[in-house]
Motif scaffolding. Structure first.
Motif: not given
Length: 91
Positions: A36-41, A47-49, A66-70
């Motif tokens: 998975a690649v984070c495409v939030t922004g 871009g975190t993978t 990742h969702c909980a942290e960011t």
């Protein structure tokens, strides 16, 4: 378009292909991979993978962490499997 008979240049050729049926079977000896690649922004993707993982539960856990942290909540997910082509008959 000029007539090939009068210009001496070769004309267009038609090629006809028969259909070849192939089935693909998942190789039971190879592990699938999930990523998975984070495409939030707004201006650019995070871009975190996750990197390649071999269990879908591990990928879900990475996304949750990742969702909980960011607070990021949009991801592209890729699932890969090794396939074996099994040729069929010409049609």
């Amino acid at each position: 378009m000029p007539d090939p008979a009068t210009t001496g240049t070769p004309g267009r050729k038609r090629y006809r292909f028969r259909e070849y049926h192939v089935t693909a079977a998942v190789d039971p000896m190879a592990l699938p991979t999930f990523e998975a690649v984070c495409v939030t922004g707004e201006d650019h993707d995070c871009g975190t993978t996750s990197g390649e993982l071999h269990a879908e539960d591990d990928l879900t856990r990475w996304i949750a962490e990742h969702c909980a942290e960011t607070g990021h909540d949009f991801y592209h997910r890729t699932t890969r499997a090794t396939l074996r082509a099994e040729p069929g008959a010409w049609q």
